[in-house]
Enzyme design. Structure first.
Site, PDB file in Angstrom:
ATOM      1  N   CYS A   1      17.647   4.654  -3.131  1.00 35.61           N
ATOM      2  CA  CYS A   1      17.364   5.633  -4.204  1.00 35.61           C
ATOM      3  C   CYS A   1      18.548   6.617  -4.309  1.00 35.61           C
ATOM      4  O   CYS A   1      18.994   6.833  -5.427  1.00 35.61           O
ATOM      5  CB  CYS A   1      16.087   6.193  -3.850  1.00 35.61           C
ATOM      6  SG  CYS A   1      15.722   7.265  -2.473  1.00 35.61           S
TER       7      CYS A   1
ATOM      8  N   SER B   1       0.733  -1.206  -0.004  1.00 39.06           N
ATOM      9  CA  SER B   1      -0.033  -0.123  -0.041  1.00 39.06           C
ATOM     10  C   SER B   1       0.827   1.161   0.047  1.00 39.06           C
ATOM     11  O   SER B   1       0.254   2.344  -0.215  1.00 39.06           O
ATOM     12  CB  SER B   1      -0.885  -0.094   1.231  1.00 39.06           C
ATOM     13  OG  SER B   1      -0.109   0.198   2.457  1.00 39.06           O
ATOM     14  N   GLY B   2       2.148   1.157   0.121  1.00 37.82           N
ATOM     15  CA  GLY B   2       3.017   2.129   0.169  1.00 37.82           C
ATOM     16  C   GLY B   2       3.256   2.849  -1.212  1.00 37.82           C
ATOM     17  O   GLY B   2       2.735   2.170  -2.455  1.00 37.82           O
ATOM     18  N   TYR B   3       4.117   3.601  -1.410  1.00 41.10           N
ATOM     19  CA  TYR B   3       4.328   4.443  -2.648  1.00 41.10           C
ATOM     20  C   TYR B   3       5.272   3.438  -3.583  1.00 41.10           C
ATOM     21  O   TYR B   3       4.992   3.215  -4.780  1.00 41.10           O
ATOM     22  CB  TYR B   3       5.255   5.625  -2.417  1.00 41.10           C
ATOM     23  CG  TYR B   3       4.070   6.814  -1.838  1.00 41.10           C
ATOM     24  CD1 TYR B   3       3.046   6.920  -2.115  1.00 41.10           C
ATOM     25  CD2 TYR B   3       4.808   8.046  -1.416  1.00 41.10           C
ATOM     26  CE1 TYR B   3       2.078   7.619  -1.768  1.00 41.10           C
ATOM     27  CE2 TYR B   3       4.131   9.010  -0.807  1.00 41.10           C
ATOM     28  CZ  TYR B   3       2.697   9.065  -1.170  1.00 41.10           C
ATOM     29  OH  TYR B   3       1.924   9.891  -0.747  1.00 41.10           O
TER      30      TYR B   3
ATOM     31  N   ASN C   1      13.030   8.362  -8.204  1.00 41.92           N
ATOM     32  CA  ASN C   1      13.344   7.590  -6.874  1.00 41.92           C
ATOM     33  C   ASN C   1      12.300   6.388  -6.628  1.00 41.92           C
ATOM     34  O   ASN C   1      12.638   5.407  -6.054  1.00 41.92           O
ATOM     35  CB  ASN C   1      13.210   8.462  -5.462  1.00 41.92           C
ATOM     36  CG  ASN C   1      11.745   9.245  -5.482  1.00 41.92           C
ATOM     37  OD1 ASN C   1      11.444   9.934  -6.438  1.00 41.92           O
ATOM     38  ND2 ASN C   1      11.180   9.119  -4.538  1.00 41.92           N
TER      39      ASN C   1
END
Lengths: 348, 348, 348, 348
Positions: free
Chosen positions: A149, A12-14, A315
């Protein structure tokens, strides 16, 4: 061909969302499960609104993970290491996007993360996840730890110079400009729009954890110092690193071009960006939004032995989900660019 | 008291507009003429929409300038030097906001500006316009050359360290993040919004002209190199400089604090910004919009002898019009902060 | 299958660039020529930096256009109509992205464009280019005129309500928020970043040309007025229309939902976006960047018979290049979504 | 003259911070106490970083409030009404910046706020806080309720037209574009930068509370409907209202100009902004940042009886703290513009 059945833990994160976007369009992938405790039972697009009408998959719970061919771990930093033995039972191959298995020396966790590693024996099982540096190992790997990143941006920008021993390593000073998505999807006072908008925030002038990765990959056995600072700007996605390196010998730009060309000429995701005119003479993160490219440019200071190297990525792509999928493609012998063809947008 | 009658040559640009805003509210100033060929005969607010309903002054032509007490030159770089002898006849005191009289050594114009200076004899008549460095000279000066915006940010950030000989000067690496107003008010392809918005553009990785000013003010007789890069970000006003300096002796943060305190404790426009928590632990350019402050912060790298110094200004204020007015106040013995009291806004 | 050989006249602008990005990845297309006088002889990526490393095609001159299967015209408004007879000799099929053939009534050019049409006879040869309204005609068409971006946003948002006669048409008030790319790639004072950044500019409160398209497509023989204003905001891509319509009968939200569902349930590019919670309860242009979607939401005012309809697109995709490619797919019987699968990004 | 001793209850929010900035530079004001439970005991600049070096006042607790001449209430909506009897004991004059006393009819709280008012008797004691409408009452008032920011923008934009009975009131449609500071300083998922940046969010298509204020001030005894929607854009400060009104008689722009001129010619904070060329032909919120101005422009639709009125303010100034200070000046017979002279910045 049978599709590879993959699951995503912590979807559910980016980074998880970006990975799902890629996996849904990958021709050789079947998504089996995606977990999220917070969005349990809901459609993916509740967390990732760009996936509306694209998929009807719903979030499962972490405890419900079933066997699959490969498991992506997109959990918060610190959550993979404790349960890695369980995840190994679920899937024979794992790609972890957190920082938990990036550093091969357990002591580096004490120094840079401020706490000991809970499963140091597993550290050497993981291949460090920059394909341009570890392609052959990845082809045979079961466990890959996707690189940080900022580390990816800096390492790929400087690697050929360090590898060839062309610079005085200890004099290297790096300043990255980063966007707000790097901080993840949890709201906080520091991400409150009236405060964060327009900000040029020196959020990590020293001691950034990603420096440990740079040292690991670029020291070649020497003891090394790298001087790194990170500044947040009003941008959602993207990293641009401005690296000042100092040449041992006074190479001109043509010679430096050759060094990069030799190192990267066959790399599908690396572009040398250095033009004499126009708005895009050097790398520009906004052109990389949604792509897996690393753009690298440089300018030699005519008044000194300084070389300024400029490198940039998205990123969430080359810095997270895209690089993880690139590794995935290598693990299975797929074309490295499969599912990563998006060229980016202009204007944007 | 009689008001000082000032005129502004070249008053339609961004620095000119900001200067006019300040002058219109300065209690001891009467604006006599403001010139612009492009806006000739029009009200000031046609060029400076924020001055609507504030003034009814109209633009005159440069050739119509009449005698006055002090003349501000806000002409494009290169336009002051050729006509300076004429301007001297118009006013006994001149403050030039361009780069034309900043460098005392004429050879520096050949090196950094790419052309010889057309009136080298006048260079030594001008005081370099950073009041914090040249206050006493300014009090007696007739000619002041207002300092470059990036130069001001960097010099005030590093001056105490260089002055006290605390750092290895030649190792200094500086990266400034700048806004689009630094490029002036002339539209161009590079300032076209769809291209410039969201940009992180390495517009001057090496050879920035303002480096000449840094070297002039901070070399103290030594031969010096300073390594400077400039990156444009999606911001209109503001500069933030991230400077990596390397300490000769391993001072701790308390000792560094003392160095800055000693240097700047009586400075009305310098604030040391270094907090342990919150969004504004370090200088932030958006808080400085419209103000004449220089905010300076720092962080010592616990893993090396590096000190990261962060300094920030509003390029049109402390980097141009505000600093010019500060110099004006000194020339006439007015309180240095007169007309410069605006504290800035939050949120913004 | 043989690929369709297409050429693009006027390929250096924003719509042309977006179209090229799509065509380069379309499996059934071979790009034959791309013209630009300004970039003549140069690689596409000089105009479209996102296409670096993606293609080695170079720009040709307009006069050098050779026969092809289909010609896309991406010329500035007013440039297609004068030469259309020549273009017809080059290709049997034409898709024009300008406004030159959107209005079937030549008098509308006098009224809305301020000049007569130079080839009124050709107007009826062109199909108006919104596939959702003219799909069947497109399948047989040789000439398609791609619809205006604001017109597309508004028409698709309101069409079902007007078609069903549910609203008092003349009371409709619409306000669109648009990005800077809508103005094209030519720099001007109004697009200068320090002026355009942060702007909320009422650039066209009345008389926008796209209203003519709305009236043409939604009047169904009645005499109609539509009240439209356009405001530019600090955004590069995207349009969001807020339309106030007034219901003849007091339908509730469920009934309105049915109207939209009936109209659009089989449309691959239309999504009804209306959620009860979260950040994305209504359409959001940033989620549509790079996609061909139209997102439509609505809210019924409980205190009156007003319905607020919110519709959004990417002006360069569904508002230009994407919609043109959708029409292309229809002309050739390809799946309508071919080459238009990109789902958009989050966060962005 | 003795200074007026004022205290601020709830001084850590955005409106409170802006008010403190103004009060600190007001020549006739002495700040006695500023309360905040969250920042109790800390310097004001911990909440308001722009006040660093400007003041050494520290936050007190609400319970510690001592007698003073005038008390500003900057508490969250709903917190003033319950304790107003206590606050009346602390100060004989009160200016409340919340919505708690804006509506004179208690039933309006049920309808628009969703709950009954807890002290309806006090409602008639408060003067509604738009000085341009209630100047004479304010001069004699002890209690003033500062108006809502969107209400102020819309009311001042439309008042002369409604007052003179020139428009068909019920056909009015209004769309405001607002910034993120309107939501206050509490972080939430909806204000998380990666989500909120670049957003064009239809946060309140119908039922906005400020409509109740518009109806109260502009209905003149008639029963009225006003159709209002609010959209959040990527901006921190500022409101721009685009109002579509429909003229009963077909007045031309010159006649409309006269209506506004007659209504507002002596108003120090209202500017009619309507130019034939340039970037700033109509009101622009960014020019108003930090000022107390209301800018109003309009365009008559030549194809219909529609008039588009564009009005703009800074929501924290004329929409909150600035308007409150304007009211304060009126209460004490000070020049209305005292402490509100800041003209705004350009570029910004």
């Amino acid at each position: 061909m049978n599709k590879i059945r993959v699951s995503v833990a912590g979807g559910s994160g980016y980074a998880g969302g970006e990975l799902l976007r890629l996996l849904l369009f990958h021709p050789n992938v079947e998504i089996k499960q995606v977990t999220s405790e917070r969005f349990y039972g809901k459609l993916l697009h509740k967390a990732h609104p760009n996936l509306r009408k694209v998929t009807n998959i719903k979030f499962s719970g972490l405890a419900e993970l079933e066997e699959c061919d490969l498991l992506f771990l997109c959990l918060p930093h610190g959550k993979s290491m404790g349960n890695i033995e369980n995840y190994k039972k679920i899937a024979p191959k794992i790609i972890d996007l957190s920082g938990d298995f990036r550093l091969s020396n357990p002591l580096d966790y004490d120094k840079w993360y401020g706490h000991p590693h809970s499963n140091p024996a597993m550290l050497k099982e993981f291949v460090y996840g920059i394909p341009e540096l570890h392609r052959e190992e990845m082809k045979k790997a079961n466990y890959i730890s996707s690189a940080g990143c900022n580390a990816t941006t800096v390492i790929l920008g400087l690697y050929p110079l360090f590898k060839e021993g062309l610079v005085m390593e200890d004099r290297t000073c790096i300043e990255v400009k980063v966007g707000s998505s790097e901080g993840g999807n949890a709201a906080s006072e520091s991400s409150h729009h009236p405060e964060r908008a327009g900000a040029v925030r020196s959020y990590k002038p020293t001691q950034h954890r990603h420096v440990a990765e740079m040292l690991q990959e670029m020291s070649f056995g020497k003891k090394l110092d790298i001087h790194f600072s990170a500044t947040s700007i009003d941008m959602v996605r993207g990293i641009l690193a401005t690296s000042h390196v100092f040449l041992k010998e006074n190479l001109d730009e043509k010679e430096i071009w050759k060094v990069y060309r030799n190192a990267y000429k066959d790399e599908p995701f690396i572009r040398i960006v250095k033009e004499s005119s126009g708005n895009y003479r050097f790398p520009e993160p906004k052109l990389l939004i949604g792509t897996n490219y690393v753009d690298i440019g440089f300018e030699k200071d005519p008044f000194s032995n300084r070389l300024v190297v400029i490198s940039s990525i998205d990123n969430l792509m080359k810095g997270a989900a895209g690089q993880a999928l690139q590794a995935f493609n290598l693990m299975y012998g797929f074309p490295e660019t499969l599912g990563l063809e998006f060229p980016g947008l202009h204007p944007i």
